[in-house]
Design a protein around this motif. Structure first.
Motif, PDB file in Angstrom:
ATOM      1  N   ARG A 240       0.832  -1.205   0.000  1.00 28.69           N
ATOM      2  CA  ARG A 240       0.000   0.000   0.000  1.00 28.69           C
ATOM      3  C   ARG A 240       0.873   1.264   0.000  1.00 28.69           C
ATOM      4  N   ASP A 241       0.582   2.155  -0.951  1.00 29.86           N
ATOM      5  CA  ASP A 241       1.256   3.452  -1.065  1.00 29.86           C
ATOM      6  C   ASP A 241       2.723   3.344  -1.488  1.00 29.86           C
ATOM      7  N   ALA A 242       3.151   2.171  -1.932  1.00 33.41           N
ATOM      8  CA  ALA A 242       4.535   2.017  -2.401  1.00 33.41           C
ATOM      9  C   ALA A 242       4.743   2.802  -3.691  1.00 33.41           C
ATOM     10  N   GLN A 243       5.924   3.361  -3.852  1.00 30.78           N
ATOM     11  CA  GLN A 243       6.276   4.102  -5.062  1.00 30.78           C
ATOM     12  C   GLN A 243       7.146   3.275  -6.002  1.00 30.78           C
ATOM     13  N   ASP A 244       7.710   2.195  -5.489  1.00 28.70           N
ATOM     14  CA  ASP A 244       8.576   1.353  -6.307  1.00 28.70           C
ATOM     15  C   ASP A 244       8.556  -0.060  -5.735  1.00 28.70           C
ATOM     16  N   CYS A 245       9.407  -0.917  -6.273  1.00 30.31           N
ATOM     17  CA  CYS A 245       9.475  -2.308  -5.792  1.00 30.31           C
ATOM     18  C   CYS A 245      10.343  -2.360  -4.540  1.00 30.31           C
ATOM     19  N   GLN A 246       9.722  -2.211  -3.402  1.00 29.56           N
ATOM     20  CA  GLN A 246      10.461  -2.144  -2.144  1.00 29.56           C
ATOM     21  C   GLN A 246      11.192  -3.446  -1.803  1.00 29.56           C
ATOM     22  N   VAL A 247      10.708  -4.567  -2.319  1.00 26.45           N
ATOM     23  CA  VAL A 247      11.324  -5.857  -1.998  1.00 26.45           C
ATOM     24  C   VAL A 247      12.410  -6.227  -3.001  1.00 26.45           C
ATOM     25  N   CYS A 248      12.638  -5.364  -3.998  1.00 19.45           N
ATOM     26  CA  CYS A 248      13.641  -5.660  -5.026  1.00 19.45           C
ATOM     27  C   CYS A 248      15.023  -5.206  -4.563  1.00 19.45           C
ATOM     28  N   THR A 249      15.542  -5.855  -3.542  1.00 15.60           N
ATOM     29  CA  THR A 249      16.891  -5.626  -3.038  1.00 15.60           C
ATOM     30  C   THR A 249      17.599  -6.963  -2.966  1.00 15.60           C
ATOM     31  N   ASP A 250      18.908  -6.932  -2.953  1.00 14.71           N
ATOM     32  CA  ASP A 250      19.660  -8.190  -2.907  1.00 14.71           C
ATOM     33  C   ASP A 250      19.497  -8.899  -1.570  1.00 14.71           C
ATOM     34  N   GLU A 251      19.081  -8.160  -0.534  1.00 15.11           N
ATOM     35  CA  GLU A 251      18.824  -8.800   0.758  1.00 15.11           C
ATOM     36  C   GLU A 251      17.495  -9.547   0.742  1.00 15.11           C
ATOM     37  N   LEU A 252      16.624  -9.196  -0.200  1.00 14.14           N
ATOM     38  CA  LEU A 252      15.313  -9.852  -0.280  1.00 14.14           C
ATOM     39  C   LEU A 252      15.161 -10.578  -1.611  1.00 14.14           C
ATOM     40  N   MET A 253      14.386 -10.021  -2.547  1.00 15.38           N
ATOM     41  CA  MET A 253      14.007 -10.772  -3.734  1.00 15.38           C
ATOM     42  C   MET A 253      14.882 -10.493  -4.951  1.00 15.38           C
ATOM     43  N   GLY A 254      15.942  -9.721  -4.770  1.00 20.81           N
ATOM     44  CA  GLY A 254      16.871  -9.467  -5.853  1.00 20.81           C
ATOM     45  C   GLY A 254      16.728  -8.080  -6.436  1.00 20.81           C
ATOM     46  N   ALA A 255      17.826  -7.340  -6.517  1.00 22.28           N
ATOM     47  CA  ALA A 255      17.828  -6.009  -7.112  1.00 22.28           C
ATOM     48  C   ALA A 255      17.932  -6.126  -8.631  1.00 22.28           C
ATOM     49  N   ARG A 256      17.857  -4.991  -9.297  1.00 23.74           N
ATOM     50  CA  ARG A 256      17.996  -4.955 -10.747  1.00 23.74           C
ATOM     51  C   ARG A 256      19.464  -5.150 -11.130  1.00 23.74           C
ATOM     52  N   SER A 257      19.711  -5.914 -12.172  1.00 26.55           N
ATOM     53  CA  SER A 257      21.080  -6.128 -12.636  1.00 26.55           C
ATOM     54  C   SER A 257      21.643  -4.839 -13.231  1.00 26.55           C
ATOM     55  N   PRO A 258      22.872  -4.459 -12.887  1.00 26.27           N
ATOM     56  CA  PRO A 258      23.468  -3.259 -13.486  1.00 26.27           C
ATOM     57  C   PRO A 258      23.849  -3.456 -14.947  1.00 26.27           C
ATOM     58  N   LEU A 259      23.875  -4.706 -15.404  1.00 30.21           N
ATOM     59  CA  LEU A 259      24.267  -5.014 -16.779  1.00 30.21           C
ATOM     60  C   LEU A 259      23.077  -5.080 -17.724  1.00 30.21           C
ATOM     61  N   ASN A 260      21.909  -5.494 -17.188  1.00 32.09           N
ATOM     62  CA  ASN A 260      20.708  -5.628 -18.012  1.00 32.09           C
ATOM     63  C   ASN A 260      19.502  -5.353 -17.120  1.00 32.09           C
ATOM     64  N   PRO A 261      18.732  -4.296 -17.391  1.00 34.57           N
ATOM     65  CA  PRO A 261      17.628  -3.925 -16.489  1.00 34.57           C
ATOM     66  C   PRO A 261      16.515  -4.958 -16.428  1.00 34.57           C
ATOM     67  N   ASN A 262      16.490  -5.923 -17.338  1.00 33.85           N
ATOM     68  CA  ASN A 262      15.459  -6.956 -17.331  1.00 33.85           C
ATOM     69  C   ASN A 262      15.837  -8.167 -16.480  1.00 33.85           C
ATOM     70  N   LEU A 263      17.063  -8.188 -15.978  1.00 35.21           N
ATOM     71  CA  LEU A 263      17.549  -9.340 -15.227  1.00 35.21           C
ATOM     72  C   LEU A 263      17.737  -8.993 -13.751  1.00 35.21           C
ATOM     73  N   ILE A 264      17.962 -10.043 -12.957  1.00 33.60           N
ATOM     74  CA  ILE A 264      18.178  -9.891 -11.519  1.00 33.60           C
ATOM     75  C   ILE A 264      19.666  -9.691 -11.248  1.00 33.60           C
ATOM     76  N   SER A 265      19.975  -8.917 -10.232  1.00 32.60           N
ATOM     77  CA  SER A 265      21.361  -8.643  -9.850  1.00 32.60           C
ATOM     78  C   SER A 265      22.138  -9.938  -9.620  1.00 32.60           C
ATOM     79  N   PRO A 266      23.379 -10.019 -10.131  1.00 37.44           N
ATOM     80  CA  PRO A 266      24.215 -11.219  -9.891  1.00 37.44           C
ATOM     81  C   PRO A 266      24.470 -11.488  -8.418  1.00 37.44           C
ATOM     82  N   SER A 267      24.262 -10.474  -7.575  1.00 36.45           N
ATOM     83  CA  SER A 267      24.471 -10.656  -6.130  1.00 36.45           C
ATOM     84  C   SER A 267      23.329 -11.428  -5.477  1.00 36.45           C
TER      85      SER A 267
END
Length: 535
Positions: A240-267
């Motif tokens: 509720r009221d989120a502005q972005d994907c709050q769970v998209c971090t490497d500590e949780l469900m995976g951040a965005r890959s710096p190499l390809n925005p469609n993929l998950i972070s290698p970390s």
């Protein structure tokens, strides 16, 4: 013995709750259509010697469906599970399972007599160890082949009346991806690309909420069996009221890959995951079912979606507006329903007005589209583990509505809902069998609760006090060592200060009772009785 090998044997000895149980995939069972396995606990069919259950005929409701699916006798899922089985184990009391070897949701113990309420927590309120454990359990499920059950890779007509079974192995996690695909796949009508797309026993009608409730309960149960952690619960993401994907971090469900925005972070561990059941057009063209083969990496690009379709993520006001709707289903009970709580929560109707809309994806649907990847396709959406966090929160909103309005079961449609959604129909593709209407009830009856729906005192303990206590428990050795070291240092400092103070006091006493020399020496005033002092 290694941990993976131990887990393998644990799984091998554990009975399954899902379709298709291995004992029910043989030619003999398929020809007889009798899925009544022996319970190993007493060596009898369905545990009948122990009074757990009996092998009985399956009775399916004959009340009419809605007009959305005009065919009959063409799809294996019609009147589930009669195409495959017409006899299954019917369990008694608190027993459950395809062989009645399990306990009903919320019950534990050898004889299923222990009642327990589990609490699903906000994913951001998990302790560090809980968060790490959740991620590791997901990955273990993804990489562990289930010894309990298989998936079907062909329609029944291709099996020569069961003489040539078409089943294959699947991992514990991918089984649930496949189940979500199978319940929502298009009906193959014969001929390349000849399909009927308007068929789905888990979406766009009344069973949407009960079906996903059972789906999450089974997923939770299988993770408990896999890991031996029977305290495990699925966390939820309160978006509720989120502005972005709050769970998209490497500590949780995976951040965005710096190499390809469609993929998950290698970390993130999820960067190595492969998706299944993500190419429905190809299956339709080839007239085949998804066989669970890997089809590429997990895709996600949150926020880079069509803003005209999803202008924003749902707000607290949106949720409150949806909760104010008093009718569970209305009209044709599909995506065109107006003032329907189910349709508004699913996202085919406006939360502000309750009226059905076209060209926009709202509420539940908006999160799927917002993720802009694997999760935005209905059939393959469960490939993304964010699916679990999202649907747990959707289930909690369903629970709020049930508690607020307390509808009787008669509010759930018994007839004329789209195929698979009537009260008396069994949920595709679950075995043991569960009727849709049986899960039109509170989580309290099913043995679980949501942390934010608890009363304030319970919520404080669950969301604030317990995580800190758990963290303290994990680092108590360090805290003890630090405390001892601090005490030792403090003791040394105190000793030094005490010694210094005693020496100073001793000097003062000496000066007061017998000065060894005058405070002021002057040869010119020698003999004078007057002395200047430094008072």
């Amino acid at each position: 013995m290694s941990l993976p090998l131990l887990l393998f044997f644990f799984q091998f000895l554990s009975p399954s709750l899902q379709q298709f149980p291995r004992p029910c995939t043989t030619p003999d069972v398929l020809r007889s259509k009798r899925c009544c396995p022996v319970w190993p606990g007493d060596g009898s069919v369905c545990g009948s010697l122990s009074g757990r259950g009996f092998c009985q005929d399956v009775t399916v409701s004959d009340l009419p469906n809605g007009p959305q699916y005009p065919h009959s006798g063409l799809d294996d899922r019609e009147q589930w599970p009669l195409v495959f089985y017409n006899q299954t184990c019917q369990c008694a009391g608190n027993y459950m399972g395809f062989d009645c070897g399990e306990c009903k949701f919320g019950y534990f113990g050898a004889n299923c007599g222990e009642r327990r309420e589990s609490v699903r927590k906000n994913v951001f309120q998990l302790s560090v160890s809980e968060r790490q454990r959740f991620i590791s359990y997901l990955n273990l499920a993804k990489t562990t082949v289930s010894p309990d059950y298989m998936i079907v890779t062909g329609v029944y007509s291709q099996m020569n009346n069961g003489s040539t079974p078409m089943f294959t192995n699947i991992s514990v996690y991918d089984l649930f991806v496949w189940m979500h695909y199978y319940v929502s796949r298009d009906a193959l009508l014969g001929g390349p690309g000849n399909v009927w797309a308007d068929i789905d026993s888990a979406h766009e009608s009344a069973a949407f909420l009960p079906w996903h409730r059972v789906y999450l309960l089974f997923w939770e149960h299988e993770i408990r069996k896999l890991t031996g952690d029977f305290n495990f619960t699925i966390p939820y993401w309160d978006w509720r009221d989120a502005q972005d994907c709050q769970v998209c971090t490497d500590e949780l469900m995976g951040a965005r890959s710096p190499l390809n925005p469609n993929l998950i972070s290698p970390s993130s561990v999820f960067s190595s995951w492969k998706v299944i059941c993500s190419q429905p057009e190809d299956y339709n063209q080839r007239e085949v079912l998804c066989d669970g083969s890997p089809e590429g990496p997990l895709l996600r690009n949150p926020g880079n979606h069509d803003p005209n379709r999803v202008p924003r993520l749902p707000t607290s006001a949106d949720v409150e507006s949806v909760l104010s709707l008093t009718e569970y289903e209305t009209g044709l009970m599909d995506r065109s329903a107006n003032m329907s709580f189910r349709n508004a929560l699913e996202g085919f109707a406006s939360p502000e007005t309750g009226l059905a809309v076209t060209g926009q994806s709202l509420m539940h649907n908006s999160l799927h589209v917002f993720m802009n990847g694997s999760m935005s396709s209905v059939q393959g959406s469960a490939n993304d583990p964010i699916f679990l966090l999202h649907h747990a929160f959707i289930d909690s909103i369903f629970e709020q509505w049930l508690r607020r309005h307390q509808p009787p079961r008669t509010h759930y449609p018994t007839a004329n809902a789209p195929i698979g959604h009537n009260d008396g129909f069994y949920m595709v593709p679950f075995i043991p069998l569960y009727r849709n209407g049986d899960y039109f009830l509170s989580t309290k009856a099913l043995g679980y609760e949501y942390a934010y729906l608890q009363d304030p005192s319970q919520r404080f303990v669950q969301e604030f006090l317990t995580p800190y206590l758990e963290q303290a428990q994990q680092i108590w050795r360090w805290l003890l060592a630090a405390g001892l070291l601090g005490a030792a240092v403090a003791g040394i400092i105190a000793t030094i200060i005490t010694v210094a103070c005693r020496r100073r006091l001793k000097r003062r006493k000496s000066s007061a009772y017998g000065e060894r020399q005058p405070l002021l020496n002057s040869s010119e005033e020698e003999g004078s009785t007057s002395y200047q002092t430094t008072l």
